[in-house]
Write a protein that holds these residues in place. Structure first.
Motif, PDB file in Angstrom:
ATOM      1  N   PRO A  40       0.769  -1.160   0.000  1.00  0.00           N
ATOM      2  CA  PRO A  40      -0.036  -0.129   0.013  1.00  0.00           C
ATOM      3  C   PRO A  40       0.933   1.233   0.100  1.00  0.00           C
ATOM      4  CG  PRO A  40       0.129  -0.839   2.249  1.00  0.00           C
ATOM      5  CD  PRO A  40       0.701  -1.819   1.271  1.00  0.00           C
ATOM      6  N   ARG A  41       0.233   2.341  -0.616  1.00  0.00           N
ATOM      7  CA  ARG A  41       0.983   3.618  -0.744  1.00  0.00           C
ATOM      8  C   ARG A  41       0.304   4.672   0.116  1.00  0.00           C
ATOM      9  NH1 ARG A  41       1.308   5.792  -6.482  1.00  0.00           N
ATOM     10  NH2 ARG A  41      -0.771   5.021  -6.477  1.00  0.00           N
ATOM     11  N   ASN A  42       1.176   5.579   0.591  1.00  0.00           N
ATOM     12  CA  ASN A  42       0.459   6.563   1.468  1.00  0.00           C
ATOM     13  C   ASN A  42      -0.257   7.518   0.605  1.00  0.00           C
ATOM     14  OD1 ASN A  42       1.359   5.776   3.967  1.00  0.00           O
ATOM     15  ND2 ASN A  42       3.307   6.961   3.980  1.00  0.00           N
ATOM     16  N   SER A  43      -1.261   8.450   1.262  1.00  0.00           N
ATOM     17  CA  SER A  43      -1.982   9.060   0.203  1.00  0.00           C
ATOM     18  C   SER A  43      -1.170  10.309  -0.519  1.00  0.00           C
ATOM     19  CB  SER A  43      -3.211   9.735   1.043  1.00  0.00           C
ATOM     20  OG  SER A  43      -2.355  10.745   2.010  1.00  0.00           O
ATOM     21  N   GLY A  98      -9.643  -0.278   5.161  1.00  0.00           N
ATOM     22  CA  GLY A  98     -11.055  -0.011   4.860  1.00  0.00           C
ATOM     23  C   GLY A  98     -11.764  -0.323   3.585  1.00  0.00           C
ATOM     24  N   THR A  99     -11.242  -1.567   2.928  1.00  0.00           N
ATOM     25  CA  THR A  99     -11.899  -1.860   1.944  1.00  0.00           C
ATOM     26  C   THR A  99     -13.344  -2.694   2.096  1.00  0.00           C
ATOM     27  OG1 THR A  99     -10.605  -4.151   2.120  1.00  0.00           O
ATOM     28  CG2 THR A  99      -9.687  -2.388   0.881  1.00  0.00           C
ATOM     29  N   PRO A 100     -13.812  -3.150   3.291  1.00  0.00           N
ATOM     30  CA  PRO A 100     -14.890  -3.782   3.576  1.00  0.00           C
ATOM     31  C   PRO A 100     -16.274  -2.817   3.369  1.00  0.00           C
ATOM     32  CG  PRO A 100     -13.680  -4.244   5.334  1.00  0.00           C
ATOM     33  CD  PRO A 100     -13.041  -3.324   4.571  1.00  0.00           C
ATOM     34  N   THR A 138     -11.561  10.245  10.445  1.00  0.00           N
ATOM     35  CA  THR A 138     -12.177  10.759   9.118  1.00  0.00           C
ATOM     36  C   THR A 138     -12.136   9.525   8.192  1.00  0.00           C
ATOM     37  OG1 THR A 138     -10.063  11.714   8.582  1.00  0.00           O
ATOM     38  CG2 THR A 138     -11.952  13.369   9.567  1.00  0.00           C
ATOM     39  N   GLY A 139     -12.535   9.472   7.199  1.00  0.00           N
ATOM     40  CA  GLY A 139     -12.307   8.081   6.299  1.00  0.00           C
ATOM     41  C   GLY A 139     -12.807   8.625   4.922  1.00  0.00           C
ATOM     42  N   THR A 140     -11.904   8.342   3.946  1.00  0.00           N
ATOM     43  CA  THR A 140     -11.925   8.831   2.387  1.00  0.00           C
ATOM     44  C   THR A 140     -11.430   7.460   1.701  1.00  0.00           C
ATOM     45  OG1 THR A 140     -11.324  10.906   3.140  1.00  0.00           O
ATOM     46  CG2 THR A 140     -11.488  10.347   0.810  1.00  0.00           C
ATOM     47  N   THR A 141     -12.572   7.129   0.906  1.00  0.00           N
ATOM     48  CA  THR A 141     -12.166   5.927   0.188  1.00  0.00           C
ATOM     49  C   THR A 141     -11.402   6.342  -1.274  1.00  0.00           C
ATOM     50  OG1 THR A 141     -14.314   5.968  -0.887  1.00  0.00           O
ATOM     51  CG2 THR A 141     -14.014   4.581   0.929  1.00  0.00           C
ATOM     52  N   GLN A 142     -11.219   5.344  -2.030  1.00  0.00           N
ATOM     53  CA  GLN A 142     -10.597   5.504  -3.043  1.00  0.00           C
ATOM     54  C   GLN A 142     -11.237   6.320  -4.071  1.00  0.00           C
ATOM     55  OE1 GLN A 142      -9.134   2.072  -5.242  1.00  0.00           O
ATOM     56  NE2 GLN A 142      -7.599   2.755  -6.219  1.00  0.00           N
ATOM     57  N   ASN A 143     -10.548   7.349  -4.930  1.00  0.00           N
ATOM     58  CA  ASN A 143     -11.307   8.036  -5.837  1.00  0.00           C
ATOM     59  C   ASN A 143     -12.568   9.152  -5.027  1.00  0.00           C
ATOM     60  OD1 ASN A 143      -9.644   7.042  -7.768  1.00  0.00           O
ATOM     61  ND2 ASN A 143     -11.269   5.573  -8.325  1.00  0.00           N
TER      62      ASN A 143
END
Length: 779
Positions: free
Chosen positions: A511-514, A572-574, A675-680
């Motif tokens: 995994p990469r950092n944001s 946090g993929t689920p 906080t949570g932010t998903t891909q894209n």
């Protein structure tokens, strides 16, 4: 010789008298016979003693908040909730008697003087129906017959029933029943619904002129409908006021002043798609139907949710629910305006979708078409072919569509193809929000979307979306629980890979950092790593504890959705629901004890008999120490991470000003959050906790392909956190709620260091570092 006079005989009227009495007796006997036959049911079924004692009326099921307010009702045709005589204002009773039955307290069901007047004047001087007769008509045989004989027989039945009612009930009970049974139109069945719908009040709160208007409607609610014939209704109200003055209930001065006023309606419709807590009521509808299946009446029959007058006592606080809905209504139009600005056809030809080809968009739309209510109705109810249904989606039709207008939810009339309306609705951002007391499990607020009339899918419990970084605290908790880590432990912030087995082959997950390749270097404490959502350090932790223990922990925390035991869950993929996430986070605030969310506390029948009382479901999941250390980690998010804007007032940087300006939070009390932010940027989350309240918020579009182009607006701190901030600001301003501003309670024997300012180099576990411990560490 005087002639003899003829003896004159008096006329013999005896036969006429005899015939008069015969006919009179026949008439009296006929009348008595008619009444007797009517009472025996010869002219139609008559209510017996049992029925009179328990008249059949459809009663709406009432949903009651924890602070005693009516959130809404379940009803089919009759939105009726009965009230007692002591809940009626005295001036309403006086207005009713003065207008409908001035001698109400002097007769036993039939007003002889009124009846005689009506007969002499052939009905032109007004009707002779007493309140008791009108109640008899409402309860037992409704509308009158159209022919003369039928009307006479109906009047006879009314008289008989009225006298029976008078023997069965007190005068106060008769007035109460009459007020409860009457249909005031616009779903206002009974005086309580009428007071709430027309004036937004409980009956006891009605003013004299408001009571007079409602009493005026008793004459004919269809004619005196205040929404359609306001002036006519006002005239009728003034007649009632005149009657009240005539019989001494109000003075001439009061009458004259009130007659000059307008109706001053505060129309507050009560329907299944309007009012407070609509999404929660939608959930409750399913809950009650399941409960009814499993809990029959004593006689074995099923309860009727819409007619049996049940009372459902819920945990929802009407004040907090209102603050939650207001927060959504304040933030979402601003966020939506920016989303529309970024997704104009000029800027984005495939709006509102990004990253999809036109072919992929067409596939998505066709899938949505087959999942729509329109498709279901045409295919299964109307039995149309697939081709006919598809063609109908491309024919313009009249419809009402949702829009944000001047920051307010509204709808517009338009002509649009159903296909185009589907795409139009996909451009709207949705939200889900739930707030809960972690100690009791009582859910205080539940907002499942932006507008229930147009977006009925509930995003609190039904909808499940990728949760992004809000899952990371579960990984940290597992590491603290198993390895006794401290928030002050230091890890290298460098790329990290985990080998995993896929299709029989070993491959690496890196995994990469944001921030990309440049977002590495140095070391970070766990507190700093969680505050800044550092992916590589979270990957290190799940590699140390293993994915399966994290999944096991999630299940213990009340998460029922499927979570595969793979390393990538750390980021946090689920797909989980707001409901599940709030329950899980509440365990941290409740010292490691999971309490299942509670929405319903008690169910009663119309007589107040308790049919259901909830039993709390709790279980120990974590030690109080582990839970507290997790909370301290989450406090770091709001003190030096992505949640720090909760500590500021107004815009914190130019690029955020459209979202942040106007949200002066300035919280200075302890807040644990993530906080949570998903891909894209498809999903934005914020989970926030204070000692006695845990609240989760999600924001995103229906389809993941509809999202912000950049993280500036697409992150959880911009999409979801403002709703939490606005909500909590209102909750804190309402001191009656007693929302905590205190510190989270620290366990008595805390063996893990949580205050990093007291940490020394000797306290650091150097096994976590690949390199030597630096001379100076910044925590």
């Amino acid at each position: 010789m005087t002639p003899k006079k003829k003896k004159t005989t008096a006329p013999d009227f005896s036969k006429y008298i005899r015939w008069f009495w015969i006919l009179f007796s026949i008439g009296v006997l006929s009348v008595v016979g008619v009444f007797l036959m009517a009472s025996w049911g010869a002219f139609g079924e008559m209510p017996d003693h049992t029925v009179l004692e328990n008249p059949r009326t459809n009663l709406a099921t009432e949903i009651i908040s924890s602070d005693g307010q009516t959130l809404g009702k379940f009803y089919f045709n009759d939105n009726r909730t009965p009230v007692g005589y002591n809940e009626l204002p005295q001036h309403l009773v006086e207005a009713l008697i003065a207008t409908e039955d001035a001698r109400f307290h002097d007769h036993s069901g039939i007003d002889a003087r009124g009846t005689l007047r009506a007969v002499v004047k052939l009905g032109s001087g007004g009707g002779a129906s007493t309140i008791s007769q009108q109640l008899a008509k409402q309860l037992f045989h409704g509308e009158g017959s159209k022919n003369t004989i039928g009307r006479i027989l109906q009047k006879v039945k009314e008289w008989i029933i009225a006298t029976r009612l008078e023997r069965q009930y007190t005068k106060e009970e008769i007035i109460t029943q009459y007020c409860n049974i009457y249909d005031f139109l616009n779903n206002a069945d009974g005086i309580r619904s009428a007071a709430r719908i027309y004036f937004g009040k409980e009956p006891k709160e009605l003013s004299v002129k408001e009571s007079a208007m409602l009493v005026g409607m008793f004459k004919n609610s269809s004619l005196f409908n205040p929404r359609r014939r306001a002036e006519l209704t006002r005239t009728r109200r003034n007649v009632v006021l005149s009657q009240m003055e005539k019989y001494g209930y109000i003075t001439v001065q009061v009458k004259d002043s009130l007659q000059k006023t307008d109706l001053d309606l505060n129309y507050t419709p009560e329907s299944h798609r309007e009012g407070l807590a609509t999404y929660f009521r939608g959930y409750l509808d399913g809950f009650m139907k399941d409960w009814i299946k499993e809990n029959p009446k004593p006689d074995g029959t099923k309860w009727n949710l819409y007619n049996d007058g049940l009372k459902i006592y819920t945990t929802i606080d009407s004040r907090m629910q209102q603050y939650a809905e207001d927060a959504v209504q304040q933030h979402m139009p601003r966020l939506q305006a920016e989303f529309f600005h970024q997704n104009t056809p000029i800027r984005n030809p495939t709006a509102p979708f990004l990253d999809l080809t036109r072919g992929a968009i067409d596939t998505l739309m066709r899938t949505s078409m087959k999942q729509s209510e329109r498709w279901r109705h045409m295919k299964y109810d109307l039995k149309k072919s697939d081709e006919e249904i598809k063609a109908s989606f491309h024919k313009p039709v009249e419809m009402k569509v949702f829009e944000w207008k001047d920051g307010v939810a509204s709808e517009i009339d338009t002509i649009m193809k159903p296909w185009d309306s589907m795409r139009y609705y996909k451009s709207f951002l949705r939200t889900g929000m739930m707030s809960m007391d972690p100690q009791t499990g009582h859910v205080k607020a539940w907002v499942g979307g932006i507008n229930y009339r147009h977006f009925q899918y509930d995003m609190v419990k039904q909808g499940k979306r990728q949760i992004g970084s809000t899952f990371k605290p579960l990984v940290y908790t597992a590491a603290i629980d198993q390895l006794h880590y401290s928030p002050c432990d230091v890890f290298p912030d460098t790329p990290y890979c985990i080998e995993k087995l896929k299709h029989g082959n070993m491959e690496e997950w890196c995994p990469r950092n944001s921030g990309g390749e440049d977002d590495y270097g140095g070391t970070r404490t766990l507190q700093n790593a969680l505050a800044n959502s550092v992916n590589t350090i979270t990957a290190r932790l799940i590699d140390k504890v293993g994915p399966q223990p994290v999944v096991d922990l999630a299940k213990k925390l009340g998460i029922e959705s499927d979570i595969p035991p793979v390393p990538s869950i750390a980021l946090g993929t689920p797909d989980l629901s707001v409901y599940e996430m709030v329950g899980a986070y509440a365990t941290f605030a409740n010292k490691g004890v999971y309490t299942k969310p509670v929405m319903v506390t008690t169910i009663e029948d119309k007589n107040g008999t308790v049919l259901y009382q909830f039993q709390p479901e709790t279980r120990d999941v974590l030690s109080a120490e582990t839970a507290y250390v997790t909370v301290k980690l989450l406090e770091g998010v709001t003190e030096g991470g992505s949640g720090t804007r909760l500590r500021h007032s107004g815009a914190i940087s130019p690029e955020y000003k459209e979202i942040i300006t106007g949200y002066p939070y300035k919280f200075d009390n302890p807040i644990a959050g993530k906080t949570g932010t998903t891909q894209n940027q498809s999903d934005g989350w914020f989970m926030g906790m204070v000692p006695n309240l845990v609240t989760g918020v999600w924001v995103g579009a229906e389809d993941r392909a509809a999202h912000f182009a950049s993280i500036t607006y697409g992150q959880g701190a911009s999409m979801a956190l403002p709703i939490w901030g606005l909500y909590m600001k209102r909750c804190y301003n309402d001191e009656t709620l007693n929302i905590s501003k205190e510190e989270f309670e620290e366990p008595e024997e805390l063996s893990i260091i949580v205050d990093c300012s007291k940490m020394t180099k000797e306290d650091i576990i150097d096994d976590n570092l690949n390199d030597a411990i630096p001379e100076e560490l910044e925590f």
